[in-house]
Scaffold this motif. Structure first.
Motif, PDB file in Angstrom:
ATOM      1  N   PHE A  65       0.787  -1.224   0.000  1.00 31.50           N
ATOM      2  CA  PHE A  65       0.000   0.000   0.000  1.00 31.50           C
ATOM      3  C   PHE A  65       0.825   1.282   0.000  1.00 31.50           C
ATOM      4  CE2 PHE A  65      -2.283  -3.285   2.531  1.00 31.50           C
ATOM      5  CZ  PHE A  65      -3.223  -3.620   1.568  1.00 31.50           C
ATOM      6  N   GLY A  66       2.143   1.167   0.132  1.00 31.30           N
ATOM      7  CA  GLY A  66       2.985   2.356   0.122  1.00 31.30           C
ATOM      8  C   GLY A  66       2.734   3.262   1.319  1.00 31.30           C
ATOM      9  N   GLY A 277      -5.792   7.424  10.141  1.00 32.12           N
ATOM     10  CA  GLY A 277      -5.633   5.991   9.963  1.00 32.12           C
ATOM     11  C   GLY A 277      -6.742   5.370   9.126  1.00 32.12           C
ATOM     12  N   ILE A 278      -6.376   4.680   8.071  1.00 27.13           N
ATOM     13  CA  ILE A 278      -7.350   3.968   7.242  1.00 27.13           C
ATOM     14  C   ILE A 278      -7.868   2.766   8.017  1.00 27.13           C
ATOM     15  CG2 ILE A 278      -7.622   2.539   5.172  1.00 27.13           C
ATOM     16  CD1 ILE A 278      -5.481   4.310   3.856  1.00 27.13           C
ATOM     17  N   GLU A 279      -9.199   2.648   8.105  1.00 25.53           N
ATOM     18  CA  GLU A 279      -9.807   1.477   8.734  1.00 25.53           C
ATOM     19  C   GLU A 279     -10.946   0.978   7.849  1.00 25.53           C
ATOM     20  OE1 GLU A 279     -10.470   0.048  13.227  1.00 25.53           O
ATOM     21  OE2 GLU A 279     -11.623   1.838  12.684  1.00 25.53           O
ATOM     22  N   TRP A 280     -10.590   0.107   6.918  1.00 25.60           N
ATOM     23  CA  TRP A 280     -11.573  -0.463   6.009  1.00 25.60           C
ATOM     24  C   TRP A 280     -12.352  -1.554   6.735  1.00 25.60           C
ATOM     25  CZ3 TRP A 280     -14.430  -0.277   1.826  1.00 25.60           C
ATOM     26  CH2 TRP A 280     -14.928  -1.453   1.256  1.00 25.60           C
ATOM     27  N   GLU A 281     -13.688  -1.500   6.639  1.00 27.13           N
ATOM     28  CA  GLU A 281     -14.520  -2.485   7.328  1.00 27.13           C
ATOM     29  C   GLU A 281     -15.626  -3.005   6.427  1.00 27.13           C
ATOM     30  OE1 GLU A 281     -16.886  -1.823  11.206  1.00 27.13           O
ATOM     31  OE2 GLU A 281     -14.853  -2.265  11.865  1.00 27.13           O
ATOM     32  N   ILE A 291      -8.728  -0.949   1.148  1.00 25.02           N
ATOM     33  CA  ILE A 291      -7.657  -0.094   1.680  1.00 25.02           C
ATOM     34  C   ILE A 291      -7.149   0.852   0.601  1.00 25.02           C
ATOM     35  CG2 ILE A 291      -5.269  -0.101   2.535  1.00 25.02           C
ATOM     36  CD1 ILE A 291      -5.998  -2.811   3.913  1.00 25.02           C
ATOM     37  N   LYS A 292      -6.936   0.320  -0.599  1.00 27.18           N
ATOM     38  CA  LYS A 292      -6.424   1.148  -1.694  1.00 27.18           C
ATOM     39  C   LYS A 292      -7.407   2.247  -2.082  1.00 27.18           C
ATOM     40  CE  LYS A 292      -3.506  -2.538  -3.600  1.00 27.18           C
ATOM     41  NZ  LYS A 292      -3.325  -3.502  -4.709  1.00 27.18           N
ATOM     42  N   LEU A 293      -8.688   1.928  -2.104  1.00 26.03           N
ATOM     43  CA  LEU A 293      -9.693   2.927  -2.441  1.00 26.03           C
ATOM     44  C   LEU A 293      -9.743   4.034  -1.385  1.00 26.03           C
ATOM     45  CD1 LEU A 293     -12.576   0.598  -3.687  1.00 26.03           C
ATOM     46  CD2 LEU A 293     -11.438   2.371  -5.052  1.00 26.03           C
TER      47      LEU A 293
END
Length: 306
Positions: A65-66, A277-281, A291-293
């Protein structure tokens, strides 16, 4: 040698050094309004399904994800918990891949607002091992919960007591204690802001989550929700971290349940410049794509205000 002569030679030598150094050595780091981290919960299905281990998390965060900053989730560490040997392994993974540890999200260690004083004290004590782990990893905080019981006012007082006492201990570690809107009255922005004012400690703050404003009955017709946009306004004055919760995207790359540009405007208007912070659920697409989106959306917002 005179003072003036000595100063002249020092200045000349400095000029030669500057001229000889490569140009990149003096390139100023780009100033950005906020930085992006990845919450481990975004990959909880892969970890619990055995496709990844939590030791893979720093590497995957950087390579896939870089992203160079991570937020851990205590419950994904399983029976390894916060033992010093395991923490050292996690830290080594971060060092090997150039990843920074931001915070640890701590759950299932007891209610910090328990009405039973002995249980409240035990919950405070249970969090100490996570403070030790966070300090060893170089985090700036642990994220905790504010579970309690009783009336609105009773829960406010009980949660403030537990959080304040834990904050005193965290001070000894040089760490912050952050409360997330995470169900019950903690998802009522006005209530949680009141708890923060009652605690009144600079190292006790909030971690506003874009999506966790359901007070009760989530997934049912009788669900009680607090307005998420008002909630973000309530909690941002105390924020020391932010969780960009995402569930679903449309074809234009916009999150369906939350107006991200609107929420991020609130975040930035409060002077916040730390990690988001990204928190994809979500369930579809998969965790990696979700996560990428989410990252792409945050980057578009970030770039629009640089």
């Amino acid at each position: 040698m005179s003072l003036a002569r000595r100063q002249f030679l020092q200045t000349a030598a400095a000029g030669v050094a500057v001229a000889a150094a490569p140009r990149w050595a003096f390139a100023a780091e780009k100033v950005v309004p906020f930085r992006i981290s990845l919450a481990e919960w975004s990959l909880h299905k892969a970890i619990r399904g055995g496709d990844l281990t939590d030791l893979d998390f720093p590497r995957v965060t950087k390579e896939e994800f870089g992203i160079d900053a991570v937020e851990y989730v205590s419950q994904l560490w399983g029976d390894k918990q916060a033992g010093s040997e395991y923490v050292a392994k996690v830290k080594q993974q971060c060092d090997d891949h150039g990843v920074r540890s931001v915070l640890i999200m701590v759950d299932a260690e007891g209610a910090l607002g328990d009405a039973d004083g002995a249980k409240r004290s035990q919950a405070i004590d249970n969090h100490k091992k996570w403070l030790e782990a966070a300090r060893e990893l170089g985090c700036h905080a642990i994220r905790v919960n504010a579970q309690s019981s009783g009336s609105y006012a009773e829960q406010l007082a009980l949660a403030a007591d537990g959080l304040g006492r834990l904050g005193e201990i965290a001070d000894q570690y040089g760490l912050n204690v952050l409360v997330e809107n995470h169900g019950g009255l903690s998802s009522n922005g006005e209530w949680l802001a009141g708890v923060m004012r009652r605690v009144g400690r600079p190292n006790v703050g909030t971690l506003p989550d874009f999506g966790n404003f359901c007070i009760s009955g989530r997934g049912t017709p009788d669900a009680v929700w607090y307005d998420r946009y008002q909630g973000m306004e309530d909690l941002m004055p105390f924020a020391k971290a932010v969780s960009a919760k995402s569930y679903e995207f449309n074809d234009a790359g916009e999150e369906v349940q939350t107006d991200f540009p609107r929420v991020m405007k609130t975040v930035l208007n409060h002077g916040y410049s730390g990690y988001v912070g990204i928190e994809w659920e979500g369930g579809n697409p998969c965790e990696y794509e979700g996560i990428k989106l989410t990252k792409a959306l945050l980057e578009r917002i970030r770039d629009s205000v640089v």
